[in-house]
Design a protein around this motif. Structure first.
Motif, short mmCIF file in Angstrom:
data_model
loop_
_atom_site.label_atom_id
_atom_site.label_comp_id
_atom_site.label_asym_id
_atom_site.label_seq_id
_atom_site.Cartn_x
_atom_site.Cartn_y
_atom_site.Cartn_z
N ASP A 13 39.72 37.44 37.24
CA ASP A 13 39.65 37.90 36.30
C ASP A 13 38.79 39.27 36.58
O ASP A 13 38.04 40.06 36.06
CB ASP A 13 38.49 37.33 34.99
CG ASP A 13 39.31 36.98 34.27
OD1 ASP A 13 40.65 36.42 34.39
OD2 ASP A 13 38.44 35.53 33.69
N PRO A 15 39.93 43.51 37.35
CA PRO A 15 41.38 43.88 36.26
C PRO A 15 41.87 44.71 37.59
O PRO A 15 41.62 44.86 38.65
CB PRO A 15 40.58 44.97 35.97
CG PRO A 15 38.69 44.37 35.04
CD PRO A 15 38.35 43.90 36.18
N GLN A 18 41.37 48.01 38.81
CA GLN A 18 40.20 48.31 39.12
C GLN A 18 39.40 47.47 41.03
O GLN A 18 39.99 48.00 41.50
CB GLN A 18 38.97 47.65 39.43
CG GLN A 18 37.22 47.72 39.70
CD GLN A 18 36.19 47.00 39.15
OE1 GLN A 18 36.58 46.03 38.32
NE2 GLN A 18 34.88 47.34 39.70
N ILE A 131 35.68 35.84 36.74
CA ILE A 131 34.62 36.26 36.87
C ILE A 131 32.93 35.60 37.99
O ILE A 131 32.65 36.30 38.54
CB ILE A 131 33.79 37.67 36.25
CG1 ILE A 131 33.46 38.89 37.56
CG2 ILE A 131 32.97 36.99 35.68
CD1 ILE A 131 34.75 38.91 37.66
N TYR A 135 33.46 38.85 40.80
CA TYR A 135 32.26 39.87 40.57
C TYR A 135 32.08 39.92 43.06
O TYR A 135 31.94 41.09 43.05
CB TYR A 135 31.14 39.34 39.93
CG TYR A 135 30.02 40.11 40.49
CD1 TYR A 135 29.71 41.70 39.83
CD2 TYR A 135 28.62 39.92 41.31
CE1 TYR A 135 28.43 42.55 40.52
CE2 TYR A 135 27.15 40.65 41.42
CZ TYR A 135 27.74 42.00 40.79
OH TYR A 135 26.28 43.25 41.24
N TYR A 264 27.75 43.02 35.30
CA TYR A 264 29.64 43.59 35.17
C TYR A 264 29.59 42.66 33.90
O TYR A 264 29.21 41.58 33.74
CB TYR A 264 30.16 43.01 36.47
CG TYR A 264 31.57 43.23 36.39
CD1 TYR A 264 31.76 44.44 37.31
CD2 TYR A 264 32.61 42.71 36.08
CE1 TYR A 264 33.16 44.67 37.09
CE2 TYR A 264 34.07 42.44 36.48
CZ TYR A 264 34.15 44.28 36.61
OH TYR A 264 35.60 43.99 37.16
N ARG A 265 30.74 43.41 33.05
CA ARG A 265 31.44 42.58 32.02
C ARG A 265 33.06 43.11 32.20
O ARG A 265 33.29 43.97 32.81
CB ARG A 265 30.65 43.47 30.26
CG ARG A 265 31.25 42.83 29.83
CD ARG A 265 31.36 44.04 28.54
NE ARG A 265 31.49 43.74 26.63
CZ ARG A 265 30.69 43.33 25.70
NH1 ARG A 265 29.73 43.99 25.87
NH2 ARG A 265 31.87 43.42 24.69
N THR A 266 33.67 41.67 31.75
CA THR A 266 35.36 41.93 31.51
C THR A 266 35.99 40.73 30.94
O THR A 266 34.72 40.28 29.79
CB THR A 266 35.68 41.84 33.32
OG1 THR A 266 37.02 42.25 33.33
CG2 THR A 266 35.46 40.38 33.28
N LYS A 267 37.11 40.98 30.51
CA LYS A 267 37.55 39.81 29.93
C LYS A 267 38.20 39.28 30.10
O LYS A 267 38.53 38.96 31.50
CB LYS A 267 39.09 41.22 28.96
CG LYS A 267 38.49 42.28 28.02
CD LYS A 267 39.80 42.65 26.99
CE LYS A 267 39.55 43.77 26.76
NZ LYS A 267 38.64 43.07 25.46
#
Length: 290
Positions: A13, A15, A18, A131, A135, A264-267
């Motif tokens: 996950d 992106p 990135q 993640i 991460y 960190y934050r993601t979908k």
């Protein structure tokens, strides 16, 4: 001098944009939806996948990354002069991708002994999804860019992967029922009683940590769980699905309770969404060891 390349797959996950900006090799998981195939993140964004998942006639599926693909990529990075490849894989218990990577490395070394002498291929099983392993790959790239050694980078990755866990709560049990993570009877009873499972993944194992009665209690129960299990003052991560409001609430709660924001934050992508749905909330932490 070591020249290090970090690699992972889209189930991490991270992106795509990135990954490209940071020089991470991000290999796509293949998605099949209503008979059509897509490379995750390249042919289909996460938002587009959520929409297809919500309206699919049949449950979408994923395919492992093949040994042939790994051989192709490994050889390309050898040609580019890398001395060390570090690939962190999706949970080996949930996908043959990890074993395919190992097989590709073994075949390359067997057929090209000179490559084994010049380039080391390090393959790590994350024993997890999303993640939880994306991460630390991001952090490992920063270490490599500042000249840290391969040994230190591998030690960091192994420590993180051996300590990390993810807790997530699906807002509907529709996808949990289809995936088989809970029995159909249990899932049906949960819907009737207004229960939602808090699902925990760590060390390759998936379990129901507890059952939460009522949607209004999800954020408070998840906050309490995280506070109890996480190693003090360590980074935590937030995962959101198609409704970011759940993630907004848990981020606000944890920032207040812990005194610092998420690292960190993601979908969430297909690996979790296929089993828990596109509407969920999740938190990733380094856990106290029993």
């Amino acid at each position: 001098m070591a020249r290090i390349k970090l690699m992972t797959d889209t189930a991490s996950d991270i992106p795509l944009q990135q990954a490209e900006e940071m020089g991470i090799a991000l290999l796509s998981i293949l998605l099949t939806v209503n008979g059509d195939s897509y490379e995750e993140q390249r042919d289909l964004s996460k938002e587009e996948f959520y929409d297809l998942l919500a309206h699919a006639d049949e449950m979408p599926s994923t395919s492992q990354i093949t040994s042939f693909k790994f051989q192709e990529v490994f050889l390309e990075y050898f040609k580019q002069g890398y001395t060390d490849l570090i690939y962190v894989s999706i949970n080996a218990k949930g996908s043959a991708t990890y074993q395919n990577a190992c097989n590709a490395r073994d075949m390359i070394y067997a057929e090209n002994p000179e490559i084994a002498e010049k380039m080391k291929i390090h393959i790590l099983d994350s024993e997890n999804y999303t993640i939880t392993y994306g991460y630390p790959v991001l952090e490992a790239v920063k270490m490599a860019n500042t000249g840290d050694s391969v040994e230190n980078i591998l030690a960091y990755l192994k420590y993180w992967l051996s300590s990390v866990g993810v807790y997530f709560v699906p807002m509907t049990l529709k996808f949990v029922k289809k995936s088989g993570r809970l029995t159909s009877v249990g899932a049906f009873a949960g819907e009737i009683l207004g229960l939602r499972p808090m699902i925990h993944i760590a060390h390759g194992k998936i379990s129901v940590s507890e059952k939460i009665r009522g949607e209004k209690n999800i954020i408070s129960k998840l906050t309490e769980k995280i506070k109890n299990v996480m190693i003090a003052d360590t980074p935590y991560l937030i995962l959101e699905g198609s409704n970011p409001e759940h993630a907004n609430q848990i981020e606000k709660n944890l920032t207040q309770q812990l005194g610092y924001p998420p690292a960190y934050r993601t979908k969430v992508g297909s690996a979790v969404a296929l089993n828990a749905g596109h509407d969920l909330v999740a938190v990733v932490v380094l856990e106290k060891q029993a």
